[in-house]
Design a protein around this motif. Structure first.
Motif, PDB file in Angstrom:
ATOM      1  N   HIS A  38       0.837  -1.205   0.000  1.00 11.47           N
ATOM      2  CA  HIS A  38       0.000   0.000   0.000  1.00 11.47           C
ATOM      3  C   HIS A  38       0.874   1.258   0.000  1.00 11.47           C
ATOM      4  CE1 HIS A  38      -3.407  -2.642   1.075  1.00 11.47           C
ATOM      5  NE2 HIS A  38      -2.504  -3.267   1.804  1.00 11.47           N
ATOM      6  N   PRO A  39       1.581   1.527  -1.104  1.00  9.36           N
ATOM      7  CA  PRO A  39       2.475   2.696  -1.129  1.00  9.36           C
ATOM      8  C   PRO A  39       1.754   4.007  -0.872  1.00  9.36           C
ATOM      9  CG  PRO A  39       2.158   1.775  -3.335  1.00  9.36           C
ATOM     10  CD  PRO A  39       1.601   0.782  -2.366  1.00  9.36           C
ATOM     11  N   GLY A  40       0.475   4.090  -1.234  1.00 12.37           N
ATOM     12  CA  GLY A  40      -0.266   5.326  -0.999  1.00 12.37           C
ATOM     13  C   GLY A  40      -0.551   5.597   0.459  1.00 12.37           C
ATOM     14  N   LEU A  41      -0.386   4.586   1.314  1.00 15.67           N
ATOM     15  CA  LEU A  41      -0.632   4.737   2.747  1.00 15.67           C
ATOM     16  C   LEU A  41       0.659   4.696   3.549  1.00 15.67           C
ATOM     17  CD1 LEU A  41      -3.769   2.413   2.979  1.00 15.67           C
ATOM     18  CD2 LEU A  41      -3.742   4.902   3.207  1.00 15.67           C
ATOM     19  N   HIS A  42       1.778   4.913   2.865  1.00 18.81           N
ATOM     20  CA  HIS A  42       3.075   4.823   3.545  1.00 18.81           C
ATOM     21  C   HIS A  42       3.175   5.809   4.703  1.00 18.81           C
ATOM     22  CE1 HIS A  42       7.374   4.147   4.072  1.00 18.81           C
ATOM     23  NE2 HIS A  42       7.551   5.455   4.026  1.00 18.81           N
ATOM     24  N   GLY A  43       2.696   7.028   4.487  1.00 18.56           N
ATOM     25  CA  GLY A  43       2.779   8.033   5.543  1.00 18.56           C
ATOM     26  C   GLY A  43       1.981   7.622   6.766  1.00 18.56           C
ATOM     27  N   TRP A  44       0.755   7.148   6.543  1.00 22.18           N
ATOM     28  CA  TRP A  44      -0.081   6.704   7.672  1.00 22.18           C
ATOM     29  C   TRP A  44       0.564   5.531   8.384  1.00 22.18           C
ATOM     30  CZ3 TRP A  44      -2.238   2.061   8.997  1.00 22.18           C
ATOM     31  CH2 TRP A  44      -3.148   2.079  10.063  1.00 22.18           C
ATOM     32  N   ALA A  45       1.058   4.548   7.633  1.00 25.95           N
ATOM     33  CA  ALA A  45       1.655   3.361   8.242  1.00 25.95           C
ATOM     34  C   ALA A  45       2.891   3.720   9.063  1.00 25.95           C
ATOM     35  CB  ALA A  45       2.008   2.339   7.159  1.00 25.95           C
ATOM     36  N   PRO A 261     -12.313  -1.926  -2.120  1.00 22.88           N
ATOM     37  CA  PRO A 261     -11.756  -0.588  -1.858  1.00 22.88           C
ATOM     38  C   PRO A 261     -12.622   0.493  -2.470  1.00 22.88           C
ATOM     39  CG  PRO A 261     -10.516  -1.694  -3.574  1.00 22.88           C
ATOM     40  CD  PRO A 261     -11.505  -2.698  -3.066  1.00 22.88           C
ATOM     41  N   VAL A 262     -12.823   1.566  -1.726  1.00 29.72           N
ATOM     42  CA  VAL A 262     -13.609   2.678  -2.264  1.00 29.72           C
ATOM     43  C   VAL A 262     -12.813   3.351  -3.376  1.00 29.72           C
ATOM     44  CG1 VAL A 262     -14.907   3.110  -0.147  1.00 29.72           C
ATOM     45  CG2 VAL A 262     -12.718   4.240  -0.496  1.00 29.72           C
ATOM     46  N   THR A 263     -13.529   3.829  -4.370  1.00 27.76           N
ATOM     47  CA  THR A 263     -12.897   4.454  -5.527  1.00 27.76           C
ATOM     48  C   THR A 263     -12.546   5.901  -5.213  1.00 27.76           C
ATOM     49  OG1 THR A 263     -14.161   3.045  -7.018  1.00 27.76           O
ATOM     50  CG2 THR A 263     -13.188   5.022  -7.966  1.00 27.76           C
ATOM     51  N   THR A 264     -11.332   6.277  -5.540  1.00 29.01           N
ATOM     52  CA  THR A 264     -10.919   7.672  -5.442  1.00 29.01           C
ATOM     53  C   THR A 264     -10.218   8.038  -6.742  1.00 29.01           C
ATOM     54  OG1 THR A 264      -8.802   7.072  -4.423  1.00 29.01           O
ATOM     55  CG2 THR A 264     -10.617   7.558  -2.932  1.00 29.01           C
ATOM     56  N   PRO A 265     -10.171   9.327  -7.086  1.00 29.64           N
ATOM     57  CA  PRO A 265      -9.598   9.718  -8.383  1.00 29.64           C
ATOM     58  C   PRO A 265      -8.158   9.271  -8.581  1.00 29.64           C
ATOM     59  CG  PRO A 265     -10.814  11.543  -7.398  1.00 29.64           C
ATOM     60  CD  PRO A 265     -10.750  10.457  -6.356  1.00 29.64           C
ATOM     61  N   GLU A 266      -7.383   9.168  -7.479  1.00 26.13           N
ATOM     62  CA  GLU A 266      -5.972   8.823  -7.630  1.00 26.13           C
ATOM     63  C   GLU A 266      -5.718   7.318  -7.760  1.00 26.13           C
ATOM     64  OE1 GLU A 266      -6.775   9.686  -3.215  1.00 26.13           O
ATOM     65  OE2 GLU A 266      -7.279  10.530  -5.158  1.00 26.13           O
ATOM     66  N   LEU A 267      -6.757   6.493  -7.574  1.00 23.84           N
ATOM     67  CA  LEU A 267      -6.584   5.052  -7.672  1.00 23.84           C
ATOM     68  C   LEU A 267      -7.004   4.570  -9.055  1.00 23.84           C
ATOM     69  CD1 LEU A 267      -7.926   3.712  -4.246  1.00 23.84           C
ATOM     70  CD2 LEU A 267      -5.567   4.162  -4.929  1.00 23.84           C
TER      71      LEU A 267
END
Length: 360
Positions: A38-45, A261-267
């Motif tokens: 989940h590279p898009g959640l790296h900051g949160w992780a 997963p919910v759809t978002t513009p960046e995915l």
């Protein structure tokens, strides 16, 4: 290949779209265990992991086989509750044999789609579970022994672990994402009511579809399986932490659950497995790899490619046709010339190593 969920005769009111705090906690724990997924959640992780107290981090590591490589069915409730406590209460009502069998299923079951006896009552299954757990290291072996020897005590321990996660980080996370998840679930439920299940599935994920006869939900995954929702119904759970995963509960005797997963513009939308296979097959030929290298640098005609690579124009055309069918090329006309170029966005979806190699 696909997971197939039989819904023949299922009334629409038994098709549920609903967020679940327990399912979202399971998804968040997976992100903490496998941040590389989940590279898009790296900051949160990174921020969340660095803030964990050592004792909590150790306990999470001890139990992470429940959510690391797969997701235990225990963490995907068939009837989502309004709060985490409500869902944990429902988990407490599951009998020990079912609970323990489900806990070990993700790491120790020979076949997810077949009934297996509980290791609490079957000596052979107990021995097999212990052997499989030992192969995964001393922590899981110790956890397995504890659950087999004292399932009630281990269940209390696990509930406390999830409650401590809620207090440490998840309560704040859930407050942030629950509005989005509830809105997504309402939207899908409204699509189901007004336009039918096919529209609702398509809106949830490109990997979900309805069979032509309307009797089956098809989940596009490499792992195959089959179950029925004709009795209890089927539940769809949105997640903000799930991409790119799509989890399906299809164990015998369990109500089917799909976490999407919910759809978002960046995915980006998921590509169909058939298309991925077609692209890999197209790139397996060494000449097509060389053509891709040339086409990555700019548009070329068939004649140019023929001269550059020392093959006949008909051969180039055949290779071009395969690459186009796989969605790896774009074609445009300039006067009497037809120009082909590599579709870098599609290629990048296959992997950065391949993209780097053709641009090198």
């Amino acid at each position: 290949m696909a997971n197939v969920i039989d819904i023949a005769g299922l009334p629409p009111e038994r098709i549920v779209f609903s967020p679940s705090p327990l399912a979202e906690l399971g998804a968040a724990l997976h992100v903490l265990s496998e941040p590389g997924h989940h590279p898009g959640l790296h900051g949160w992780a990174t921020a969340t992991a660095s803030g964990l107290k050592p004792d909590l981090a150790d306990r999470l590591h001890e139990a992470d086989f429940l959510w690391r490589s797969a997701r235990s069915d225990l963490l995907l409730p068939a009837v989502p509750g309004a709060t985490l406590a409500e869902e944990l209460d429902a988990l407490d009502r599951i009998d020990d044999e079912t609970f323990v069998a489900a806990a070990f299923e993700i790491a120790c079951s020979t076949s997810y789609t077949q009934h297996t006896p509980s290791p609490l009552v079957d000596a052979d299954e107990r021995a097999r579970v212990r052997e499989m757990a030992a192969a995964r290291g001393p922590r899981q072996a110790a956890f397995t022994d504890r659950m087999l020897a004292d399932p009630d005590g281990l269940r209390v321990w696990l509930r406390r672990l999830l409650e401590d996660c809620d207090q440490a980080f998840f309560a704040d996370t859930w407050r942030r994402v629950r509005v989005q998840l509830a809105a997504d679930a309402r939207h899908k439920a409204e699509l189901l009511r007004r336009k039918g299940l096919a529209e609702a599935l398509a809106a949830a994920s490109a990997a979900l579809s309805l069979s032509e006869d309307g009797d089956r939900v098809l989940v596009d995954k490499l792992a195959g399986g089959r179950t029925t929702a004709s009795g209890d119904g089927i539940t769809f759970i949105p997640t903000a932490f799930g991409w790119p995963h799509l989890f399906v509960v299809h164990a015998p005797g369990w109500r089917p659950v799909v976490q999407y997963p919910v759809t978002t513009p960046e995915l980006p939308p998921p590509a169909a497995l058939e298309l991925v296979q077609r692209r890999l097959d197209a790139l397996a030929h060494p000449m097509r790899m060389r053509l891709c290298r040339t086409l990555a640098r700019g548009p070329h005609t068939t004649g140019e490619l023929s001269e550059s690579h020392g093959i006949t124009p008909p051969e180039v055309s055949r290779h071009i046709a395969v690459l186009k069918k796989a969605g790896l090329l774009t074609t445009r006309r300039r006067g009497r010339y037809v120009l082909h170029q590599l579709e870098l966005t599609s290629v990048a979806r296959l992997g950065s190593d391949f993209l780097e190699s053709v641009l090198r």
